[in-house]
Write a protein that holds these residues in place. Structure first.
Motif, PDB file in Angstrom:
ATOM      1  N   ILE A 198     -46.770  53.125 -40.660  1.00 55.65           N
ATOM      2  CA  ILE A 198     -46.613  52.233 -41.824  1.00 55.65           C
ATOM      3  C   ILE A 198     -45.175  51.752 -41.930  1.00 55.65           C
ATOM      4  O   ILE A 198     -44.905  50.545 -42.111  1.00 55.65           O
ATOM      5  CB  ILE A 198     -47.039  52.958 -43.115  1.00 55.65           C
ATOM      6  N   PHE A 199     -44.204  52.659 -41.820  1.00 54.57           N
ATOM      7  CA  PHE A 199     -42.796  52.279 -41.925  1.00 54.57           C
ATOM      8  C   PHE A 199     -42.368  51.389 -40.764  1.00 54.57           C
ATOM      9  O   PHE A 199     -41.629  50.411 -40.957  1.00 54.57           O
ATOM     10  CB  PHE A 199     -41.914  53.532 -42.003  1.00 54.57           C
TER      11      PHE A 199
ATOM     12  N   MET B  44     -44.287  49.377 -38.929  1.00 58.60           N
ATOM     13  CA  MET B  44     -44.899  48.058 -39.046  1.00 58.60           C
ATOM     14  C   MET B  44     -44.331  47.283 -40.239  1.00 58.60           C
ATOM     15  O   MET B  44     -44.318  46.049 -40.225  1.00 58.60           O
ATOM     16  CB  MET B  44     -46.414  48.189 -39.152  1.00 58.60           C
ATOM     17  N   SER B  45     -43.851  47.982 -41.244  1.00 52.98           N
ATOM     18  CA  SER B  45     -43.155  47.299 -42.343  1.00 52.98           C
ATOM     19  C   SER B  45     -41.859  46.671 -41.831  1.00 52.98           C
ATOM     20  O   SER B  45     -41.506  45.530 -42.184  1.00 52.98           O
ATOM     21  CB  SER B  45     -42.851  48.277 -43.475  1.00 52.98           C
ATOM     22  N   LEU B  46     -41.161  47.429 -40.971  1.00 52.81           N
ATOM     23  CA  LEU B  46     -39.960  46.876 -40.344  1.00 52.81           C
ATOM     24  C   LEU B  46     -40.313  45.680 -39.468  1.00 52.81           C
ATOM     25  O   LEU B  46     -39.615  44.645 -39.479  1.00 52.81           O
ATOM     26  CB  LEU B  46     -39.282  47.970 -39.507  1.00 52.81           C
TER      27      LEU B  46
ATOM     28  N   GLY C 282     -42.877  43.759 -39.901  1.00 58.26           N
ATOM     29  CA  GLY C 282     -43.253  42.666 -40.792  1.00 58.26           C
ATOM     30  C   GLY C 282     -42.034  41.893 -41.281  1.00 58.26           C
ATOM     31  O   GLY C 282     -42.045  40.653 -41.332  1.00 58.26           O
ATOM     32  N   ILE C 283     -40.980  42.626 -41.629  1.00 52.57           N
ATOM     33  CA  ILE C 283     -39.727  41.961 -42.048  1.00 52.57           C
ATOM     34  C   ILE C 283     -39.187  41.108 -40.909  1.00 52.57           C
ATOM     35  O   ILE C 283     -38.744  39.965 -41.112  1.00 52.57           O
ATOM     36  CB  ILE C 283     -38.691  43.021 -42.491  1.00 52.57           C
TER      37      ILE C 283
ATOM     38  N   TRP D 218     -46.017  35.296 -41.721  1.00 48.38           N
ATOM     39  CA  TRP D 218     -46.526  36.103 -42.834  1.00 48.38           C
ATOM     40  C   TRP D 218     -47.871  36.748 -42.477  1.00 48.38           C
ATOM     41  O   TRP D 218     -48.127  37.909 -42.830  1.00 48.38           O
ATOM     42  CB  TRP D 218     -46.672  35.241 -44.085  1.00 48.38           C
TER      43      TRP D 218
ATOM     44  N   ALA E 276     -47.208  39.650 -40.114  1.00 50.40           N
ATOM     45  CA  ALA E 276     -46.635  40.772 -40.862  1.00 50.40           C
ATOM     46  C   ALA E 276     -47.710  41.479 -41.686  1.00 50.40           C
ATOM     47  O   ALA E 276     -47.809  42.716 -41.683  1.00 50.40           O
ATOM     48  CB  ALA E 276     -45.508  40.278 -41.768  1.00 50.40           C
ATOM     49  N   GLY E 277     -48.519  40.709 -42.392  1.00 50.07           N
ATOM     50  CA  GLY E 277     -49.568  41.301 -43.220  1.00 50.07           C
ATOM     51  C   GLY E 277     -50.597  42.057 -42.408  1.00 50.07           C
ATOM     52  O   GLY E 277     -51.067  43.141 -42.809  1.00 50.07           O
TER      53      GLY E 277
ATOM     54  N   VAL F 258     -49.150  45.527 -41.008  1.00 52.00           N
ATOM     55  CA  VAL F 258     -48.934  46.503 -42.079  1.00 52.00           C
ATOM     56  C   VAL F 258     -50.277  46.976 -42.646  1.00 52.00           C
ATOM     57  O   VAL F 258     -50.479  48.174 -42.880  1.00 52.00           O
ATOM     58  CB  VAL F 258     -48.047  45.905 -43.192  1.00 52.00           C
TER      59      VAL F 258
ATOM     60  N   ILE G  57     -51.700  50.872 -42.715  1.00 48.63           N
ATOM     61  CA  ILE G  57     -52.105  51.565 -43.951  1.00 48.63           C
ATOM     62  C   ILE G  57     -53.548  52.049 -43.845  1.00 48.63           C
ATOM     63  O   ILE G  57     -53.875  53.184 -44.230  1.00 48.63           O
ATOM     64  CB  ILE G  57     -51.922  50.627 -45.168  1.00 48.63           C
TER      65      ILE G  57
END
Length: 628
Positions: free
Chosen positions: A92-93, A95-97, A99-100, A176, A179-180, A183, A187
């Motif tokens: 999760i962390f 893929m959040s990176l 996504g940014i 976007w 990224a979505g 993430v 999750i």
């Protein structure tokens, strides 16, 4: 009790793990293909795309070299479902990176996230395969591994397709959307992983060595302790070598030699992936739910045969270009190529699934995660070697892709012959598998429930035909040392099979007392090592279909080594081929008894104390019943 691998998908001990690992493979490939999509979306220069194409695989695989040994130790020490939750939380962390980085269009940050994805995959790898023996019975391992390989193959393919389509479908909102997607998938995988039941740590007291170089050498040495495991690890790594060469050349093969568009390449990849999935799923059916390494030679030589044919199917550059899938299928010879691609994948499944199952069953549970870590280190080396060799042969030696396929077929055959010459057990199991599955239709009753997963035990069974030992070995999920009359042991051709299986020849006290004593000594040594030993206490084949009295040799074995005794019985063998019902000429014919229905029945283990030859004879008679 599950009667086939699909029943596992309805059980909590398997289903959440299956979906978790499938989503992980799916998300990895969505992410990696989305990076390529971003490069095209940003109108990156060819030099930028080439730079990424060179850096990305190296960045992703580097953690396997650096951290696989550490990951194996961690997977050994921690409770497995907890470790899976930790790795999916990491995802999760990461893929959040990522996504940014997608939203801000920061390519260097995407490469950092790609490296971290490699770290997370490295940590997940050992637990992915070491958890299966903890939650599945031995008779479920082949089917469970088949499901995992099928799910991985399909998810890699679909992930590549989805990742490649994100920017085409989303248009200006592509960053976007990418990224979505990554993430949300991370999750979802984490939420599903929380449903995985707890599985005990294999070695909770293990002291972790954080030095990657020293520990890498240690786990590689650990993987070489047993010859069959060592060569199974080598065989899996060679599978990755073949797959890397094949995957690296398939895009250019689809355009230059098949004359197709990008969609023809995806279609070719789909055929290979579907073939691999189907082959993986068929392993359980073909092996009758035991770890049947006899499928490995079949898989290896089948892969080579279809690689050879793929070379001859299309040796020259295509005269067409940018064909759709439909147009390609209308071209002369296209169906031959379709069958070759499916065949290579199909036999790849036959090849790799039993190897994973053998590694899982022959490696002590307290060492399995570290052995898988060693496997991942070696796989990484083979992947890098395959990538470099493919580049060198194409760019500098001027080899065409069909020539690479031909070389791969020759190399695959050579490596297979080398491995099987070092460990003849693979070829022996293949020959016995062909004989048993070709001549009989086996049914098992109580075998998987009553054969212990580990530890010594003595198996006693009635003796009906010359094929009894092969039938029992094809039915029992663990290797078995058979004690057999030396004249049966010395039958031409069969002798090689029996000798390779480490059967123990024995003679009567009057015929050869030295051989008889040597046999008892070898039986005792095998039991002391925790092996399964099987004997036919009647001492000879039945001449009339009826059981003879059990001799006292079984009592002599148990007096020296009091181990559990497992009564077993063969039903239906008297009317089959190779019994003494017919003359020798009759036994050699293929009459109505060809593909006879034979049942192998096992009862619960009995403690050695109080067991006698007479009581065991009565128990086996009851198991056999009237079905001789």
């Amino acid at each position: 009790m599950a009667h086939n691998q699909f029943a596992l998908l309805g059980q909590r001990r398997f289903l959440p793990f299956f979906f978790t690992q499938c989503l992980g493979a799916f998300n990895d490939n969505v992410f990696r293909q989305a990076i390529i999509g971003l490069l095209f979306w940003m109108n990156a220069t060819p030099d930028q795309r080439t730079l990424y194409a060179s850096l990305a695989p190296a960045i992703f695989i580097l953690p396997y070299f650096l951290f696989s040994a550490t990951a194996g130790q961690i997977a050994e020490k921690l409770e497995k479902s907890r470790l899976i939750r930790i790795t999916t939380t990491m995802e999760i962390f990461i893929m959040s990176l990522a996504g940014i980085a997608f939203v801000l269009k920061l390519l260097p940050l995407l490469l950092v996230a790609l490296f971290l994805t490699g770290v997370q995959s490295t940590l997940f790898g050992p637990v992915k395969y070491s958890i299966l023996p903890s939650v599945l019975r031995p008779d479920e391992l082949t089917g469970g591994n088949g499901l995992v390989e099928m799910g991985t193959s399909v998810c890699i393919l679909v992930g590549m397709i989805v990742g490649g389509m994100i920017f085409d479908v989303a248009g200006i909102h592509g960053p976007w959307a990418a990224a979505g997607a990554v993430v949300a998938l991370a999750i979802t995988g984490n939420l599903i992983s929380r449903l995985i039941p707890a599985s005990d740590a294999a070695a909770p007291d293990l002291k972790i060595n954080w030095n990657p170089l020293i520990e890498s050498a240690a786990v590689l040495k650990l993987a070489r302790k047993q010859l069959a495991v060592r060569n199974s690890v080598l065989g899996v790594s060679w599978f990755w070598f073949v797959g890397t060469v094949f995957a690296a050349t398939l895009p250019d093969y689809g355009t230059k030699f098949l004359g197709g568009s990008y969609h023809v390449y995806v279609f070719a990849l789909a055929l290979f992936s579907i073939g691999t999935g189907v082959g993986s799923m068929l392993c359980e059916k073909l092996s009758a739910r035991v770890v049947e390494i006899g499928l490995v030679p079949l898989g290896a030589f089948g892969m080579s045969a279809f690689l050879f044919d793929l070379y001859f199917a299309r040796t020259g550059v295509a005269t067409t270009a940018d064909l759709s899938v439909g147009a390609f299928l209308q071209q002369p010879g296209s169906m031959r190529i379709v069958l070759d691609l499916i065949g290579i994948g199909l036999f790849s499944g036959f090849y790799v699934v039993p190897l994973f199952a053998l590694i899982q069953t022959r490696t002590p549970k307290s060492e399995l995660s570290r052995v898988i870590g060693a496997l991942n280190i070696q796989n990484s080396g083979f992947v890098v070697a395959a990538s470099i060799l493919t580049l060198v042969l194409q760019k500098y030696a001027g080899w065409s892709i069909p020539q690479l396929f031909l070389a791969l077929a020759v190399a695959n055959t050579s490596v297979a012959l080398w491995i099987f010459s070092i460990v003849p057990e693979f070829l022996m199991r293949f020959l016995s598998w062909v004989l048993v599955r070709g001549l009989y239709r086996l049914r098992l009753k109580g075998v998987h429930e009553n054969i212990p997963d580990e530890g010594a035990a003595l198996i006693v069974c009635n003796h009906v035909s010359y094929m009894d030992a092969l039938i029992l070995s094809a039915s029992i999920p663990r290797p078995v040392r058979f004690v057999m009359y030396y004249k049966i042991f010395n039958i031409p051709v069969m002798r090689w099979i029996f000798k390779t299986a480490k059967a123990i020849p024995i003679a009567g006290a009057r015929e050869n007392p030295a051989l008889m004593q040597a046999a008892f000594d070898e039986v005792d040594a095998a039991l002391a090592e925790g092996e399964l030993v099987a004997i036919f206490p009647e001492g000879a084949l039945t001449k009339d279909g009826e059981m003879a009295a059990f001799k006292s040799g079984v009592e002599k074995i148990l007096s020296r080594r009091p181990v559990p005794v497992i009564p077993m019985a063969l039903q239906g063998m008297w009317s089959s081929m190779w019994s003494r019902r017919d003359s020798r000429l009759g036994r050699m014919r293929v009459p109505r008894r060809f593909r006879a229905h034979v049942q192998v029945v096992a009862d619960a283990p009995l403690p050695a104390a109080g067991v006698s030859a007479e009581s065991l004879e009565a128990k086996v008679r009851a198991l056999r019943g009237d079905n001789a």
